[in-house]
Motif scaffolding. Structure first.
Motif, mmCIF file in Angstrom:
data_model
loop_
_atom_site.group_PDB
_atom_site.id
_atom_site.type_symbol
_atom_site.label_atom_id
_atom_site.label_comp_id
_atom_site.label_asym_id
_atom_site.label_seq_id
_atom_site.Cartn_x
_atom_site.Cartn_y
_atom_site.Cartn_z
ATOM 1 N N ARG A 1 0.853 -1.313 0.011
ATOM 2 C CA ARG A 1 -0.104 0.122 -0.128
ATOM 3 C C ARG A 1 0.978 1.326 0.030
ATOM 4 O O ARG A 1 0.805 2.207 -0.529
ATOM 5 C CB ARG A 1 -1.046 -0.237 1.183
ATOM 6 N N ALA B 1 0.964 3.728 -3.038
ATOM 7 C CA ALA B 1 0.606 5.369 -2.801
ATOM 8 C C ALA B 1 1.616 6.258 -3.260
ATOM 9 O O ALA B 1 1.625 7.356 -3.711
ATOM 10 C CB ALA B 1 0.030 5.598 -1.365
ATOM 11 N N SER B 2 2.762 5.839 -2.929
ATOM 12 C CA SER B 2 4.190 6.525 -3.204
ATOM 13 C C SER B 2 4.416 6.817 -4.896
ATOM 14 O O SER B 2 4.704 7.970 -5.195
ATOM 15 C CB SER B 2 5.448 6.101 -2.497
ATOM 16 N N LEU C 1 1.914 6.744 -6.965
ATOM 17 C CA LEU C 1 0.679 7.727 -7.517
ATOM 18 C C LEU C 1 1.245 9.000 -7.128
ATOM 19 O O LEU C 1 0.797 9.927 -7.904
ATOM 20 C CB LEU C 1 -0.570 6.985 -6.964
ATOM 21 N N LEU C 2 1.712 9.171 -5.974
ATOM 22 C CA LEU C 2 1.933 10.651 -5.595
ATOM 23 C C LEU C 2 3.088 11.153 -6.371
ATOM 24 O O LEU C 2 2.843 12.288 -7.113
ATOM 25 C CB LEU C 2 2.358 10.732 -4.059
ATOM 26 N N LEU D 1 -6.030 14.311 -4.621
ATOM 27 C CA LEU D 1 -5.301 12.886 -4.655
ATOM 28 C C LEU D 1 -3.795 12.984 -4.214
ATOM 29 O O LEU D 1 -3.534 11.664 -3.558
ATOM 30 C CB LEU D 1 -5.280 12.459 -6.179
ATOM 31 N N SER D 2 -3.370 13.805 -4.368
ATOM 32 C CA SER D 2 -1.834 13.889 -3.741
ATOM 33 C C SER D 2 -1.824 14.044 -2.168
ATOM 34 O O SER D 2 -1.336 13.372 -1.552
ATOM 35 C CB SER D 2 -0.905 15.107 -4.278
ATOM 36 N N ALA E 1 -4.318 12.772 -0.490
ATOM 37 C CA ALA E 1 -4.714 11.473 -0.220
ATOM 38 C C ALA E 1 -3.631 10.502 -0.319
ATOM 39 O O ALA E 1 -3.544 9.531 0.865
ATOM 40 C CB ALA E 1 -5.776 10.927 -1.244
ATOM 41 N N CYS E 2 -2.663 10.245 -1.255
ATOM 42 C CA CYS E 2 -1.659 9.388 -1.449
ATOM 43 C C CYS E 2 -0.396 9.765 -0.115
ATOM 44 O O CYS E 2 -0.133 9.021 0.585
ATOM 45 C CB CYS E 2 -1.012 9.827 -2.685
ATOM 46 N N VAL F 1 -2.345 8.298 3.137
ATOM 47 C CA VAL F 1 -2.095 7.009 3.201
ATOM 48 C C VAL F 1 -0.690 6.465 3.471
ATOM 49 O O VAL F 1 -0.459 5.644 4.396
ATOM 50 C CB VAL F 1 -2.670 6.359 1.963
ATOM 51 N N VAL F 2 0.189 7.051 2.849
ATOM 52 C CA VAL F 2 1.879 6.801 3.105
ATOM 53 C C VAL F 2 2.045 6.930 4.458
ATOM 54 O O VAL F 2 2.570 5.941 5.257
ATOM 55 C CB VAL F 2 2.519 7.543 2.048
#
Length: 90
Positions: free
Chosen positions: A30, A34-35, A37-38, A72-73, A75-76, A79-80
């Motif tokens: 995860r 997420a990283s 995607l960021l 979205l950034s 959010a990522c 999450v990280v």
């Protein structure tokens, strides 16, 4: 604007920490996804802004992209950080 980004990142980070019930391997996956995607969101924002035409559609697309990158950034990032905290504490 920065405060809104931080609030959103903290809220999503808390949520990621709260739902971290998976195995350690899944949590590391995860974090990796997420990283990536960021980094992709940041790169797409910089690359798209570099080639902006002066048409109304291009300007609207730029602001839509900027808004989605903003949300979205954060959010990522949340999450990280939230998942890493769960991995370190648990």
């Amino acid at each position: 604007m920065i405060i809104a980004w931080l609030v959103l990142a903290v809220a999503i980070g808390w949520g990621a920490w709260f739902v971290a019930r998976a195995s350690r391997r899944a949590l590391w996956l995860r974090v990796a996804i997420a990283s990536l995607l960021l980094v992709a969101f940041a790169a797409s924002f910089w690359m798209y802004g570099d080639h902006l035409d002066k048409t109304l559609g291009a300007v609207i697309g730029y602001f839509l992209l900027w808004g989605s990158v903003f949300v979205l950034s954060s959010a990522c990032a949340g999450v990280v950080v939230g998942t890493l905290i769960a991995l370190l504490l648990g």
